[in-house]
Write a protein that holds these residues in place. Structure first.
Motif, PDB file in Angstrom:
ATOM      1  N   GLU A   1       1.730  -1.674  31.714  1.00 59.76           N
ATOM      2  CA  GLU A   1       0.697  -1.509  30.697  1.00 59.76           C
ATOM      3  C   GLU A   1       1.024  -0.352  29.750  1.00 59.76           C
ATOM      4  O   GLU A   1       0.799  -0.467  28.532  1.00 59.76           O
ATOM      5  CB  GLU A   1      -0.674  -1.275  31.363  1.00 59.76           C
TER       6      GLU A   1
ATOM      7  N   GLY B   1       3.739  -1.535  27.389  1.00 58.46           N
ATOM      8  CA  GLY B   1       3.161  -2.391  26.353  1.00 58.46           C
ATOM      9  C   GLY B   1       2.432  -1.578  25.293  1.00 58.46           C
ATOM     10  O   GLY B   1       2.535  -1.862  24.093  1.00 58.46           O
TER      11      GLY B   1
ATOM     12  N   TYR C   1       5.082   0.021  23.039  1.00 59.26           N
ATOM     13  CA  TYR C   1       5.628  -0.923  22.058  1.00 59.26           C
ATOM     14  C   TYR C   1       4.664  -1.080  20.880  1.00 59.26           C
ATOM     15  O   TYR C   1       5.051  -1.001  19.717  1.00 59.26           O
ATOM     16  CB  TYR C   1       5.868  -2.308  22.667  1.00 59.26           C
ATOM     17  N   LYS C   2       3.407  -1.340  21.205  1.00 59.15           N
ATOM     18  CA  LYS C   2       2.410  -1.572  20.162  1.00 59.15           C
ATOM     19  C   LYS C   2       2.210  -0.337  19.289  1.00 59.15           C
ATOM     20  O   LYS C   2       2.144  -0.443  18.061  1.00 59.15           O
ATOM     21  CB  LYS C   2       1.085  -2.008  20.775  1.00 59.15           C
TER      22      LYS C   2
END
Length: 116
Positions: free
Chosen positions: A79, A82, A85-86
């Motif tokens: 998580e 992720g 990355y975002k």
């Protein structure tokens, strides 16, 4: 002691390259919880030496593609990765108008003995 490698096609300004480096550094700390140690390289390549599949997984990538590779201790959850990355693509889009599809990540985790 994370190590960040940033690769892109030559021709972007020093300010553009530094902005990428700063975004990656800030988001590594914010999202991945890595130490505030800064070890980064930015490498520019001639277009003929910067090869990528422009349509990998059905995602079109342009000549503005950026490779971001991190080598760090295995401290982040899926998580957190992720979220990293975002956060990076969102900020690069905001600050440099980089398309999210043009940011390619590779995270490699290692053990403490793998760093000097």
């Amino acid at each position: 002691m994370p190590l960040a490698r940033i690769d892109l096609i030559e021709g972007k300004s020093a300010e553009y390259r530094r902005t990428i480096a700063d975004v990656v550094y800030d988001k590594m700390i914010e999202c991945l919880g890595v130490p505030e140690d800064r070890f980064q390289t930015i490498s520019e390549h001639k277009a003929e030496n910067f090869l990528f599949d422009a349509d990998y997984l059905g995602i079109y990538r342009s000549e503005n593609c950026i490779f971001i590779q991190l080598i760090f201790l295995d401290v982040a959850t899926p998580e957190q990765k992720g979220a990293f990355y975002k956060a990076v693509v969102d900020e690069l889009q905001e600050k440099l108008q980089v398309r999210p599809e043009d940011v390619f990540f590779n995270l490699m985790t290692v053990q403490p003995a793998d760093f000097s």
